[in-house]
Design an enzyme around this catalytic site. Structure first.
Site, PDB file in Angstrom:
ATOM      1  CG  ASP A  15     -10.767   1.268   3.302  1.00 48.66           C
ATOM      2  OD1 ASP A  15      -9.607   1.466   2.938  1.00 48.66           O
ATOM      3  OD2 ASP A  15     -11.592   0.594   2.659  1.00 48.66           O
ATOM      4  CE  LYS A  18      -5.577  -0.693   8.736  1.00 50.83           C
ATOM      5  NZ  LYS A  18      -6.896  -0.696   8.118  1.00 50.83           N
ATOM      6  N   GLY A  42      -4.262   1.974   1.952  1.00 46.31           N
ATOM      7  CA  GLY A  42      -4.318   3.425   1.793  1.00 46.31           C
ATOM      8  C   GLY A  42      -4.535   4.027   3.160  1.00 46.31           C
ATOM      9  CG  HIS A  43      -2.604   3.079   6.216  1.00 43.44           C
ATOM     10  ND1 HIS A  43      -1.672   2.320   6.869  1.00 43.44           N
ATOM     11  CD2 HIS A  43      -3.608   2.239   5.889  1.00 43.44           C
ATOM     12  CE1 HIS A  43      -2.100   1.067   6.923  1.00 43.44           C
ATOM     13  NE2 HIS A  43      -3.264   0.993   6.329  1.00 43.44           N
ATOM     14  CD  GLN A 228      -4.228  -4.854   3.139  1.00 39.10           C
ATOM     15  OE1 GLN A 228      -3.449  -5.530   3.782  1.00 39.10           O
ATOM     16  NE2 GLN A 228      -3.820  -3.878   2.358  1.00 39.10           N
TER      17      GLN A 228
END
Ligand code: IMP
Length: 435
Positions: A15, A18, A42-43, A228
């Site tokens: 988180d 990125k 989750g980007h 990650q």
């Protein structure tokens, strides 16, 4: 080293932001490539008023002319991916064989993987890992088992898929019934659903490794997008509280099917503080009003699960370890704006165990769970910094904070992010040119 390429990885527990950095770098890339993890990622990419939460689709998808690759190292969840594609198309983003390529060798997350993830976590009770329940660990476990694995290429032959699913479902149903008293899964329904997914995905399925190697030979720039964070790496993270794939820059060659020289320049993304979701040691955690304030200002709730993230001060020892591990060339320091308004800010510069200073950091060692942080305290800064577009426009104490992090990390802060929007980015000591 291939100077045209860049690898963006998280140096903490995920988180780190990125997605924003990859989105910015994607403009200059021919391909953006995911090489690890799956829908547990989750980007978030923000463009003006639009916010896109991506899980399986690479963060280059918002740029015309960029090929987005889901590499062989990804745990690929077909219904999830198709749902994400449909959501993007509804918002006017074109997604198809012209800009999305899924590796035929990627392993598929099957319904029994999600069931196993959930059942095993429930059975572990208070000892649970706190996974995202996306079936990631069980999918990679079957990859290693081989005889019980399903790969994306298998989805394209309905007859062979049927045979495989029926055989594996028998094993899984017997196991889950014996271990957890679970109801059996309907193999025929699974065959039907996944064969249908195969039909929809077929035009996008290819040998992406071969495609990328051709691109490398042709001198086309590639951006590898980590999932990650490095402290969640299966081999080098805070085991067993980790994810199940190789998420550092060291995972790029195997997860994308390219030579190590293709990794290129490595950008390590760090938050100006630290967060962690799920269980596991976190020495710099602030389970108090400091942590709450960071959580609220930073909107630190999971993109994938919505869980509140654990928050703490910047841990320079842990981040230095992961930066050294991946040979990080420059840092992207994000969410600096979240720390505005603290009178004093702290940075963890060392650990003590049982009252004694310890050198370095071994995440595989049991000491880490008992480590207490040694902090250095610096002046905070007042007022919002979200409008700053140059380093000089930051308050003096924010500049000192950045320089202190640079010195502890032993590499330059190339990029500073002071807000979610593309424009809220300061180019500092970067060798990447203008974003
Ligand atoms: P899994 O990857 O779902 O098996 O979860 C294992 C651990 O990694 C849990 O602590 C998760 O919260 C964490 N994790 C997995 N993916 C991410 C991510 O993208 N960001 C942050 N934490 C993650």
């Amino acid at each position: 080293m291939d100077d045209r390429n860049v690898t963006v990885i998280g140096l903490q527990w995920g988180d780190e932001g990125k997605g924003k950095i990859v989105d910015a770098l994607a403009e200059r890339a021919r391909y953006v490539v995911r090489y690890c993890g799956g829908a547990n990622a989750g980007h978030t990419v923000t463009v003006g008023p639009e916010r896109y939460a991506l899980h399986l689709i690479p963060s280059g998808i918002l740029h015309a002319g960029v090929g987005n690759v889901v590499g062989n190292g990804v745990a690929f969840d077909p219904p999830e991916a198709l749902g994400e594609i449909a959501g993007l198309r509804e918002r006017g983003v074109s997604v198809g064989p012209e800009n999305l390529h899924v590796c035929s060798a990627a392993n598929v997350v099957m319904p029994w993987h999600k069931a196993a993830d959930r059942l095993s976590e429930e059975a572990l009770g208070s000892g649970r890992l706190g996974t995202t329940a996306r079936g990631i660990g069980p999918c990679y476990a079957d990859k290693a088992t081989r005889s019980t694995a399903v790969r994306v290429g298998d989805l394209l032959d309905a007859d062979a898929l049927g045979e495989k699913v029926r055989r594996i479902a028998k094993v899984k149903n017997a196991t889950f019934a014996a271990l957890y008293g679970a109801e059996p899964m309907d193999a025929e329904a699974i065959v039907e659903e996944y064969a249908a997914c195969g039909c929809e995905l077929a035009p996008m399925v290819t040998n992406t490794g071969a495609m990328l190697r051709r691109a490398i030979a042709a001198g086309e720039p590639i951006c590898f997008e980590g999932g990650q964070g490095s402290l969640l790496d299966i081999d080098h993270g805070t085991f067993p509280f980790v994810t199940s794939s190789a998420v550092t820059a060291c995972g790029v060659p195997t997860g994308a099917g390219v030579p190590p020289s293709a990794v290129g320049r490595v950008v390590g993304v760090i938050k100006a503080y630290t967060t962690r979701v799920g269980a596991g040691p976190f020495p710099a955690e602030q389970d108090n009003e400091v942590g709450e304030r960071i959580r609220e200002r930073g909107k630190e709730y999971g993109t994938t699960t919505g869980r509140p993230r654990r928050c703490g001060w910047f841990d320079a020892v842990a981040a230095r370890y992961t930066a050294d591990l991946s040979g990080v060339d420059e840092l992207a320091l994000v969410l600096l704006d979240v720390l505005s308004g603290f009178e004093r800010v702290r940075v963890c510069t060392g650990y003590r165990v049982d009252g004694r200073d310890v050198e370095g950091f071994d995440p595989a060692g049991s000491d880490f769970a008992r480590a207490e942080c040694v902090y250095e305290e610096l002046d905070g800064w007042d007022g919002e910094i979200t409008e700053a577009r140059t380093f000089e426009a930051l308050p003096a104490s924010a500049r000192t904070y950045v320089e202190f992090i640079e010195s502890l990390m032993g590499r330059p802060v190339g990029i500073i992010s002071v807000g979610p929007d593309r424009s809220q980015t300061i180019m500092h000591h970067t060798a990447l040119g203008r974003l």
